[in-house]
Design an enzyme around this catalytic site. Sequence first.
Site, PDB file in Angstrom:
ATOM      1  N   ARG A  66       0.851  -1.196   0.000  1.00  0.00           N
ATOM      2  CA  ARG A  66       0.000   0.000   0.000  1.00  0.00           C
ATOM      3  C   ARG A  66       0.888   1.247   0.000  1.00  0.00           C
ATOM      4  NH1 ARG A  66      -5.424   0.756   3.523  1.00  0.00           N
ATOM      5  NH2 ARG A  66      -5.830  -1.036   2.189  1.00  0.00           N
ATOM      6  N   LYS A 106       1.864  -7.305   5.450  1.00  0.00           N
ATOM      7  CA  LYS A 106       1.455  -6.081   4.774  1.00  0.00           C
ATOM      8  C   LYS A 106       2.653  -5.164   4.602  1.00  0.00           C
ATOM      9  CE  LYS A 106      -2.239  -4.112   3.033  1.00  0.00           C
ATOM     10  NZ  LYS A 106      -3.184  -4.872   2.181  1.00  0.00           N
ATOM     11  N   ASP A 166      -1.976  -3.382  -3.841  1.00  0.00           N
ATOM     12  CA  ASP A 166      -2.953  -2.927  -2.858  1.00  0.00           C
ATOM     13  C   ASP A 166      -3.318  -1.496  -3.245  1.00  0.00           C
ATOM     14  OD1 ASP A 166      -4.216  -3.806  -0.196  1.00  0.00           O
ATOM     15  OD2 ASP A 166      -3.481  -1.815   0.300  1.00  0.00           O
ATOM     16  N   ALA A 193     -15.191  -4.653   0.285  1.00  0.00           N
ATOM     17  CA  ALA A 193     -14.492  -3.499   0.860  1.00  0.00           C
ATOM     18  C   ALA A 193     -13.821  -3.893   2.166  1.00  0.00           C
ATOM     19  CB  ALA A 193     -15.472  -2.358   1.093  1.00  0.00           C
TER      20      ALA A 193
END
Length: 355
Positions: free
Chosen positions: A38, A74, A113, A257
Amino acid sequence: MPGFDHEQVAVHTGPRSGLPVIVAVHSTALGQAVGGCRIWHYPDWRDGLSDALRLSAGMTAKCAVAGLANGGGKTVVAVPDGVELDPVRRRHVLYDVADVITSLDGRYATGPDVGTVPADMAVIGERTPHVFCRPARQAGSGDSSPHTAAGTLAALRAVGRRLHGTPSLTGRRLAVIGLGNVGEKIVRLLAAEGAELLVGDIDPGKRALADEVGATWGEPAQVVTADVDILVPAALGGVLTEEIVPGLRCAAIAGPANNQLTTPAVADLLHRRDIIWVPDYVVSAGGVIRALTVELDRGTADEALARVQNIEDTVTALLATSERTGTTPARAASELTRLRLRAAAASRRSEPGFD
């Protein structure tokens, strides 16, 4: 940090970009940790760290419930507000990400992402093999959104069966909020199924899609509280708040979502109103299932499709457990995650040479 249960968190200032690069490895109990990269604007880099910790834990649950041999991780690059990345600095960021991933010795692999695309994974792949969802022309699995949408449709069929006794969505009323890359594909799939659709997005330009597929257009606030069978959140998170629950008129909520609930307590409020909520990390697993099957497991496209479609069985089982135990689907999913992680840890302890 209270409640901290991650295996490893790496925080580096990128030597090329000068930006904070955060990689959180939540768990490798089931196998190599995986999670998206991200690149996003944050008021403070510690907000990016919080995102990485929360989202990596969510990936562990996503992989465990989907039956994947992977844990959760992540990557977050915390871009300060007001800073824009030109092509040169963006490449520097991606190289910095690759170097941090390389330093983890294969414990973690990343994919696209928010703020990244398959082409970015190809750049990361120039410096580390631990990456997935590269463009198809470069032997990657490409855009994951069609498979996320297909997995969402599978989940919606399971919800339809719970509500109406049949997985058919023909004539059922569904409201889709958020018509981005995944949301648009979901709308097209549901239109092909013969569903009656109400759709909305903060971008009024998306109204052309509604006209194209014969859906009714509504403002986002109207769509969320519409009288429908199933609400499908497909935009950014936070749409389900404690304040909005009393105004909901849907029978169920299932969408891709991320982080739909503003607090975990919202799941209990929904349950008290007899509104089924299927955890977003279960519904949205199709993209990562397909990518990992094709790229990391070297499976065929048919094997990947079968795994994505199995989301219908996964959701059916979670809803059955929820009904049998009188708890929420979220708690049923959390318990399944806990059991699979515990079984993996026990298996590892029994291996020869384990200390």
